[in-house]
Design an enzyme around this catalytic site. Structure first.
Site, PDB file in Angstrom:
ATOM      1  N   MET A  26     -23.096 -61.640  21.131  1.00 43.03           N
ATOM      2  CA  MET A  26     -23.763 -62.164  19.938  1.00 43.03           C
ATOM      3  C   MET A  26     -23.895 -63.680  20.055  1.00 43.03           C
ATOM      4  SD  MET A  26     -22.388 -59.999  16.670  1.00 43.03           S
ATOM      5  CE  MET A  26     -20.655 -60.115  17.102  1.00 43.03           C
ATOM      6  N   CYS A 107     -33.077 -57.964  23.550  1.00 48.45           N
ATOM      7  CA  CYS A 107     -33.155 -58.953  22.467  1.00 48.45           C
ATOM      8  C   CYS A 107     -34.537 -58.894  21.791  1.00 48.45           C
ATOM      9  CB  CYS A 107     -32.887 -60.355  23.012  1.00 48.45           C
ATOM     10  SG  CYS A 107     -32.955 -61.568  21.685  1.00 48.45           S
TER      11      CYS A 107
HETATM   12  C1  LIG Z   1     -26.087 -62.763  15.424  1.00 51.14           C
HETATM   13  C2  LIG Z   1     -26.376 -61.794  16.550  1.00 51.14           C
HETATM   14  C3  LIG Z   1     -26.586 -62.284  17.831  1.00 51.14           C
HETATM   15  C4  LIG Z   1     -26.847 -61.398  18.888  1.00 51.14           C
HETATM   16  N1  LIG Z   1     -27.016 -61.906  20.144  1.00 51.14           N
HETATM   17  C5  LIG Z   1     -27.177 -61.049  21.185  1.00 51.14           C
HETATM   18  C6  LIG Z   1     -27.245 -61.537  22.521  1.00 51.14           C
HETATM   19  O1  LIG Z   1     -27.144 -62.748  22.767  1.00 51.14           O
HETATM   20  N2  LIG Z   1     -27.415 -60.637  23.533  1.00 51.14           N
HETATM   21  C7  LIG Z   1     -27.519 -59.274  23.295  1.00 51.14           C
HETATM   22  O2  LIG Z   1     -27.658 -58.496  24.244  1.00 51.14           O
HETATM   23  N3  LIG Z   1     -27.447 -58.795  22.030  1.00 51.14           N
HETATM   24  C8  LIG Z   1     -27.269 -59.638  20.989  1.00 51.14           C
HETATM   25  N4  LIG Z   1     -27.150 -59.139  19.717  1.00 51.14           N
HETATM   26  C9  LIG Z   1     -27.153 -57.675  19.500  1.00 51.14           C
HETATM   27  C10 LIG Z   1     -25.728 -57.101  19.488  1.00 51.14           C
HETATM   28  O3  LIG Z   1     -25.124 -57.220  20.747  1.00 51.14           O
HETATM   29  C11 LIG Z   1     -25.744 -55.617  19.081  1.00 51.14           C
HETATM   30  O4  LIG Z   1     -26.541 -54.932  20.007  1.00 51.14           O
HETATM   31  C12 LIG Z   1     -26.301 -55.379  17.679  1.00 51.14           C
HETATM   32  O5  LIG Z   1     -25.764 -56.315  16.757  1.00 51.14           O
HETATM   33  C13 LIG Z   1     -26.012 -53.950  17.194  1.00 51.14           C
HETATM   34  O6  LIG Z   1     -24.638 -53.707  17.110  1.00 51.14           O
HETATM   35  P1  LIG Z   1     -23.841 -53.710  15.686  1.00 51.14           P
HETATM   36  O7  LIG Z   1     -24.513 -52.684  14.819  1.00 51.14           O
HETATM   37  O8  LIG Z   1     -22.440 -53.346  16.049  1.00 51.14           O
HETATM   38  O9  LIG Z   1     -23.990 -55.096  15.119  1.00 51.14           O
HETATM   39  C14 LIG Z   1     -26.920 -60.005  18.644  1.00 51.14           C
HETATM   40  C15 LIG Z   1     -26.710 -59.519  17.347  1.00 51.14           C
HETATM   41  C16 LIG Z   1     -26.430 -60.394  16.309  1.00 51.14           C
HETATM   42  C17 LIG Z   1     -26.203 -59.835  14.919  1.00 51.14           C
END
Ligand SMILES: Cc1cc2nc3c(=O)[nH]c(=O)nc-3n(C[C@H](O)[C@H](O)[C@H](O)COP(=O)(O)O)c2cc1C
Length: 321
Positions: A26, A107
């Site tokens: 993230m 992303c």
């Molecule tokens: C603030 C934020 C930043 C994120 N940055 C990235 C990132 O840099 N690279 C990536 O592969 N996914 C990124 N994601 C996606 C997360 O890794 C994840 O796939 C997504 O939040 C879904 O999972 P969750 O439901 O547990 O939040 C980001 C998500 C959030 C909310």
């Protein structure tokens, strides 16, 4: 029991992974201090936020790439539009001896897809193949990828993409079970993760919509995935890696963890650490009786010491050791 005395849950290439719950990448959150907190609470590995050429060019690049040994295994989440750019980024990262190089193909941010990176690549399976082939043949570090289910509901090509990624040498695949178009809306489609797991031989990490501790085993059971990646719900809540919900954590424990996190951010960023910590502070104390006091303390404090004192005085029963 040390990790090495446990049985690994799965392997990424020859790298053993001792646990099945992992902090997701993230950007803006998963810096070195937060990764350490997650790892101490049981995250089996640490993903960095997205590393692009633009990030490598900034003044603060060395800090952005920094990590400490306790964060290992460390997975660098790399983004770029083609194999040449991605190879260049990986060359720079290689010097840091990462445990895994992870290619970001999920992303959805406008800024990233306009540059033909991230989820944009899902529309171009040939390019996915070239990128994976180049990275897996150029580096001895295990390579993984993180994908979404496709660009939109008309192009859910996740099985093709997953096969291409495996056929071109990947050692693991992480799947956020939504399309690019869905962003963070709707429900993550865990059936799709199950289909991918049944199709591939390499470890698969499921991701999307873990909200409570019990969801971890529910996702594992539903999908057969080897591990679960947890993003948003881990912010201000590293106890999720111990399969504990927030209501099981005492206010004292929350305070102690938040204090340690702040101290570690100040060590890492200097005085700017207090400002960077604000979004974590809000998350630690959301939905607690102290939430309003935390926000007030953040407005009034100019130093981390002030902040901790104000916080301790605002939260009933907290003591400063
Ligand atoms: C603030 C934020 C930043 C994120 N940055 C990235 C990132 O840099 N690279 C990536 O592969 N996914 C990124 N994601 C996606 C997360 O890794 C994840 O796939 C997504 O939040 C879904 O999972 P969750 O439901 O547990 O939040 C980001 C998500 C959030 C909310």
């Amino acid at each position: 029991m040390t990790e090495e005395n446990k049985k690994p849950e799965f392997h990424i290439g020859s790298l053993p992974v001792y646990g099945d719950v992992i902090i997701a990448p993230m950007s803006g959150y998963t810096d070195s201090p937060f990764r350490r907190i997650c790892r101490q609470h049981g995250s089996a590995m640490s993903y960095t936020g997205l590393v692009t050429e633009a990030i490598l060019k900034c003044e603060d690049a060395e800090r952005a790439l920094g990590f400490t040994p306790e964060e290992r295994p460390i997975v660098f989440n790399v983004g770029g539009k083609d194999e040449d750019i991605i190879e260049r980024i990986c060359r720079r990262i290689e010097k840091k001896q990462p445990d895994v190089i992870d290619i970001n193909m999920g992303c959805p941010s406008r800024k990233i897809v306009l540059k033909k990176q991230g989820a944009f690549l899902l529309q171009h399976p040939d390019r996915v193949a070239c990128i994976m082939k180049r990275v897996t043949s150029s580096f001895s570090t295990p390579v993984s990828a993180k994908i979404r289910l496709g660009w939109d509901s008309n192009s859910r090509n996740f099985l093709d993409i997953a096969r291409i990624i495996e056929d071109n040498g990947a050692a693991m695949l992480a799947v956020h079970a939504r399309t690019k178009e869905e962003g963070f809306t709707g429900e993550a489609d865990w059936d799709a993760i199950a289909e991918i797991k049944q199709t591939l031989g390499i470890p698969v990490l499921g991701n999307g919509d873990i909200k409570r501790a019990e969801d971890i085993d529910r996702m594992k059971k539903h999908t057969g995935c080897d591990g679960v990646l947890i993003g948003r719900v881990a912010i201000g809540n590293p106890w999720i890696f111990q399969r504990r919900n927030r209501e099981e954590v005492s206010p004292q424990e929350m305070f102690r963890t938040a204090k340690e996190h702040l101290e570690s951010m100040v060590d890492f960023y200097g005085s700017y650490g207090l400002i960077k910590f604000r979004k974590h502070a809000v998350a630690y104390f959301r939905n607690t009786p102290g939430a309003a006091a935390v926000r007030r303390a953040m407005m009034l404090s100019e130093t981390p010491e002030d902040f901790i004192k104000l916080l301790a005085s605002a939260l009933p029963g907290m003591t400063l050791e």
